[in-house]
Motif scaffolding. Sequence first.
Motif, short mmCIF file in Angstrom:
data_model
loop_
_atom_site.label_atom_id
_atom_site.label_comp_id
_atom_site.label_asym_id
_atom_site.label_seq_id
_atom_site.Cartn_x
_atom_site.Cartn_y
_atom_site.Cartn_z
N ASP A 1 35.93 35.12 38.71
CA ASP A 1 37.07 34.19 38.79
C ASP A 1 38.39 34.95 38.91
O ASP A 1 39.29 34.59 39.67
CB ASP A 1 37.14 33.28 37.55
N VAL A 2 38.50 36.03 38.12
CA VAL A 2 39.73 36.84 38.14
C VAL A 2 39.90 37.49 39.51
O VAL A 2 40.98 37.44 40.12
CB VAL A 2 39.74 37.90 37.02
N LEU A 3 38.81 38.05 40.02
CA LEU A 3 38.87 38.69 41.35
C LEU A 3 39.26 37.67 42.42
O LEU A 3 40.08 37.96 43.30
CB LEU A 3 37.51 39.32 41.70
N ALA A 4 38.69 36.46 42.32
CA ALA A 4 39.00 35.41 43.31
C ALA A 4 40.48 35.02 43.26
O ALA A 4 41.10 34.75 44.29
CB ALA A 4 38.13 34.18 43.04
N GLU B 1 44.10 36.42 47.44
CA GLU B 1 45.16 36.14 48.42
C GLU B 1 46.02 37.38 48.73
O GLU B 1 46.74 37.40 49.73
CB GLU B 1 46.04 34.97 47.97
N LEU B 2 45.93 38.40 47.89
CA LEU B 2 46.68 39.63 48.13
C LEU B 2 45.85 40.65 48.92
O LEU B 2 46.30 41.79 49.13
CB LEU B 2 47.13 40.26 46.80
N GLY B 3 44.66 40.25 49.35
CA GLY B 3 43.84 41.14 50.17
C GLY B 3 43.20 42.25 49.34
O GLY B 3 42.98 42.11 48.13
N ALA B 4 42.93 43.38 50.02
CA ALA B 4 42.21 44.49 49.37
C ALA B 4 42.97 45.00 48.15
O ALA B 4 42.38 45.35 47.13
CB ALA B 4 42.01 45.62 50.37
N GLU B 5 44.30 45.03 48.25
CA GLU B 5 45.10 45.49 47.11
C GLU B 5 44.99 44.53 45.93
O GLU B 5 45.05 44.93 44.77
CB GLU B 5 46.58 45.67 47.49
N GLY B 6 44.84 43.23 46.26
CA GLY B 6 44.68 42.23 45.21
C GLY B 6 43.40 42.49 44.42
O GLY B 6 43.37 42.37 43.20
N ARG B 7 42.37 42.86 45.14
CA ARG B 7 41.09 43.17 44.48
C ARG B 7 41.27 44.39 43.55
O ARG B 7 40.83 44.39 42.40
CB ARG B 7 40.02 43.45 45.53
N GLU B 8 41.94 45.41 44.07
CA GLU B 8 42.18 46.60 43.23
C GLU B 8 43.00 46.25 42.00
O GLU B 8 42.73 46.72 40.89
CB GLU B 8 42.95 47.67 44.04
N LEU B 9 44.02 45.41 42.22
CA LEU B 9 44.88 45.00 41.11
C LEU B 9 44.07 44.25 40.05
O LEU B 9 44.18 44.52 38.84
CB LEU B 9 46.01 44.12 41.65
N ALA B 10 43.22 43.32 40.50
CA ALA B 10 42.38 42.57 39.56
C ALA B 10 41.44 43.50 38.80
O ALA B 10 41.25 43.36 37.59
CB ALA B 10 41.60 41.49 40.31
#
Length: 96
Positions: free
Chosen positions: A68-71, A75-84
């Motif tokens: 859920d957190v990753l999802a 919306e921030l793309g690959a960087e969003g995944r890294e951030l999560a």
Amino acid sequence: MNATVDGDQPKSDAEEAAAAIDGFRQEIDHLDAEILRLVKRRAEVSQEVGRARMAAGGPRIVYNREMDVLARYRELGAEGRELAMILLRLGRGRLG
Ligand SMILES: O=C(O)C(=O)C[C@]1(C(=O)O)C=C[C@@H](O)C=C1
């Protein structure tokens, strides 16, 4: 150069740009301070949840919650995944 009514000289393009940059930088500094405060608080809350869950005999990691957190950051793309992922790692602290 034309004098203004109160006697000030009009600002040059470079002076206007410098003033705008200064304003944006102040906003960035403020945003960074807020982000840091929120990230630290998130890590604290996450560790509290983890401690409570493990004290009750629950698992160290809850994958569906992590999905859920990753999802949420997708919306921030690959960087969003890294951030999560970084947020989740910070939350695990000494637990993980
Ligand atoms: O939601 C939970 O149960 C948590 O422990 C919080 C949290 C998180 O930081 O979001 C941390 C670890 C879990 O694996 C899943 C999510």
